[in-house]
Write a protein that holds these residues in place. Structure first.
Motif, PDB file in Angstrom:
ATOM      1  N   SER A   1      -3.858   3.512  -2.920  1.00  0.00           N
ATOM      2  CA  SER A   1      -3.414   3.388  -4.308  1.00  0.00           C
ATOM      3  C   SER A   1      -2.147   4.219  -4.541  1.00  0.00           C
ATOM      4  O   SER A   1      -2.043   5.356  -4.078  1.00  0.00           O
ATOM      5  CB  SER A   1      -4.520   3.854  -5.253  1.00  0.00           C
TER       6      SER A   1
ATOM      7  N   ASN B   1      -5.381   7.030   1.128  1.00  0.00           N
ATOM      8  CA  ASN B   1      -5.537   6.461  -0.219  1.00  0.00           C
ATOM      9  C   ASN B   1      -4.430   5.432  -0.433  1.00  0.00           C
ATOM     10  O   ASN B   1      -3.275   5.792  -0.642  1.00  0.00           O
ATOM     11  CB  ASN B   1      -5.445   7.557  -1.281  1.00  0.00           C
TER      12      ASN B   1
ATOM     13  N   ARG C   1       0.469   0.779 -11.434  1.00  0.00           N
ATOM     14  CA  ARG C   1      -0.005   1.072 -10.089  1.00  0.00           C
ATOM     15  C   ARG C   1       0.162  -0.147  -9.202  1.00  0.00           C
ATOM     16  O   ARG C   1       0.473  -1.232  -9.691  1.00  0.00           O
ATOM     17  CB  ARG C   1      -1.467   1.529 -10.102  1.00  0.00           C
TER      18      ARG C   1
ATOM     19  N   HIS D   1      -4.023  -1.391  -5.482  1.00  0.00           N
ATOM     20  CA  HIS D   1      -5.018  -1.054  -4.461  1.00  0.00           C
ATOM     21  C   HIS D   1      -6.059  -0.102  -5.035  1.00  0.00           C
ATOM     22  O   HIS D   1      -5.759   0.734  -5.888  1.00  0.00           O
ATOM     23  CB  HIS D   1      -4.338  -0.407  -3.250  1.00  0.00           C
ATOM     24  N   GLU D   2      -7.289  -0.196  -4.540  1.00  0.00           N
ATOM     25  CA  GLU D   2      -8.356   0.676  -5.004  1.00  0.00           C
ATOM     26  C   GLU D   2      -8.146   2.104  -4.502  1.00  0.00           C
ATOM     27  O   GLU D   2      -7.710   2.326  -3.370  1.00  0.00           O
ATOM     28  CB  GLU D   2      -9.717   0.162  -4.515  1.00  0.00           C
ATOM     29  N   TYR D   3      -8.480   3.051  -5.355  1.00  0.00           N
ATOM     30  CA  TYR D   3      -8.392   4.472  -5.003  1.00  0.00           C
ATOM     31  C   TYR D   3      -9.415   4.830  -3.928  1.00  0.00           C
ATOM     32  O   TYR D   3     -10.567   4.402  -3.976  1.00  0.00           O
ATOM     33  CB  TYR D   3      -8.642   5.315  -6.258  1.00  0.00           C
TER      34      TYR D   3
ATOM     35  N   SER E   1      -8.685   6.056 -12.070  1.00  0.00           N
ATOM     36  CA  SER E   1      -9.042   5.120 -11.005  1.00  0.00           C
ATOM     37  C   SER E   1     -10.272   5.568 -10.228  1.00  0.00           C
ATOM     38  O   SER E   1     -10.974   4.749  -9.636  1.00  0.00           O
ATOM     39  CB  SER E   1      -7.860   4.934 -10.047  1.00  0.00           C
TER      40      SER E   1
ATOM     41  N   SER F   1       0.830  -1.205   0.000  1.00  0.00           N
ATOM     42  CA  SER F   1       0.000   0.000   0.000  1.00  0.00           C
ATOM     43  C   SER F   1       0.864   1.255   0.000  1.00  0.00           C
ATOM     44  O   SER F   1       2.082   1.193   0.214  1.00  0.00           O
ATOM     45  CB  SER F   1      -0.901   0.008   1.239  1.00  0.00           C
ATOM     46  N   ARG F   2       0.237   2.400  -0.214  1.00  0.00           N
ATOM     47  CA  ARG F   2       0.958   3.678  -0.163  1.00  0.00           C
ATOM     48  C   ARG F   2       1.684   3.842   1.167  1.00  0.00           C
ATOM     49  O   ARG F   2       2.859   4.232   1.207  1.00  0.00           O
ATOM     50  CB  ARG F   2      -0.024   4.839  -0.366  1.00  0.00           C
TER      51      ARG F   2
END
Length: 325
Positions: free
Chosen positions: A214, A212, A166, A169-171, A278, A114-115
């Motif tokens: 993403s 977030n 990317r 992961h979902e935005y 996204s 993840s971020r």
């Protein structure tokens, strides 16, 4: 072919608000820019015709049918732009925040770190993945949302970066998170207000941005001349105020789309679906490309308006998806 809901219905061009007043020639030019890449035979035939028909308005009216694709939810139009950041090819002085290429171990359609994990564990540091360094971590975050941008180097040279992948992961919207916390509200949750809050609250701001998960990687885009727009999802230059980003599950990439955007600055215009994002999900969802630089960014950041979008499909495809009207 896109997946179209049973709630689609055919319209007439007379149903489109201000259709007669639009510059159909400008829309046709943009359509031609990407139609050469459409493989479906119905689209390919129209692309060939587009290069020889003298009347652009007649071209759309004779060979397309307006299709309203809706699930009953209200339309939402937002804006995006190509940022221009100040940067350097080396990390020095104010240039501290990197724009990274995709690591070789990150595969398409798989979930990587993840971020928060990428940043807190320094998973990309000292791996030779940095394309350039810029002056503000908030700019990096918003550049990832926009998907492409320019970096102006100290000697005046400009390099362009585009979407390079990317982490899977979902935005998640940080604007919605600020509203949920009661820090902003629906009326003032613009890109500018989010930037301002993060910069005034650097520690909490870092945590907010990590809400977030993403994370977008970049690639250097050296094949696009500076005077042309950035590359969209179809790997062709996009055009300000004629290109939109859409959800390709419902709107075919390359399709002309009639926009009826309400709000303070109404827009009734034929645009072309040449990009994705996204955060762009749904049948009545579009992101309008406003151009490059700060002024375009300010204009795009103000847009969050209702309205209606109508997809123009080749006649046979339109009747295929709406067999009974």
């Amino acid at each position: 072919m896109t997946s179209v809901s049973a709630k689609s219905r055919l319209l007439e061009f007379s149903d489109l608000r201000s259709w007669e007043a639009d510059d159909h020639s400008a829309a046709l030019d943009v359509f031609q820019n990407t139609c050469v890449d459409l493989k479906d035979p119905e689209w390919a035939k129209l692309c060939a015709l587009a290069t020889s028909l003298p009347d652009p308005k007649a071209f759309f009216e004779l060979f397309f049918k307006p299709v309203l694709i809706s699930d009953g939810s209200p339309a939402l139009f937002t804006g995006y732009y190509e940022p221009e950041l100040q940067g350097s090819l080396t990390r020095a002085g104010p240039y501290r925040y990197p724009l990274y290429r995709k690591p070789p171990e990150v595969e398409e359609d798989t979930i990587w770190f993840s971020r928060q994990e990428i940043e807190d564990k320094n998973l990309l540091t000292n791996r030779g993945l940095a394309i350039a360094y810029v002056t503000d971590p908030v700019d990096v975050f918003f550049l990832q949302i926009q998907g492409s941008g320019r970096v102006r180097l100290p000697d005046g040279e400009v390099i362009r970066v585009g979407y390079g992948g990317r982490n899977g992961h979902e935005y998640k919207s940080i604007g919605k998170e600020l509203i949920r916390r009661g820090i902003l509200n629906e009326t003032n949750a613009s890109a500018q207000s989010i930037r301002s809050w993060v910069r005034k609250n650097p520690i909490d701001g870092r945590v907010l941005l990590q809400h977030n998960p993403s994370y977008v990687f970049f690639r250097e885009v050296s094949e696009v001349p500076a005077e042309k727009g950035p590359l969209g999802a179809m790997n062709r230059s996009i055009t300000d105020m004629r290109t939109i980003a859409v959800d390709p599950d419902y709107t075919p990439l390359g399709a002309p789309v009639w926009i009826e955007k309400q709000g303070a600055d109404p827009i009734n215009r034929l645009m072309v679906a040449q990009d994705t994002g996204s955060a762009i999900k749904g049948k009545q969802r579009a992101d309008i490309f406003y151009g490059t630089g700060e002024e375009a960014g300010r204009a795009a950041g103000r847009i969050k308006d209702p309205g209606r979008m109508v997809v123009l499909l080749p006649l046979q495809l339109a009747y295929d998806v709406v067999p009974e009207n």
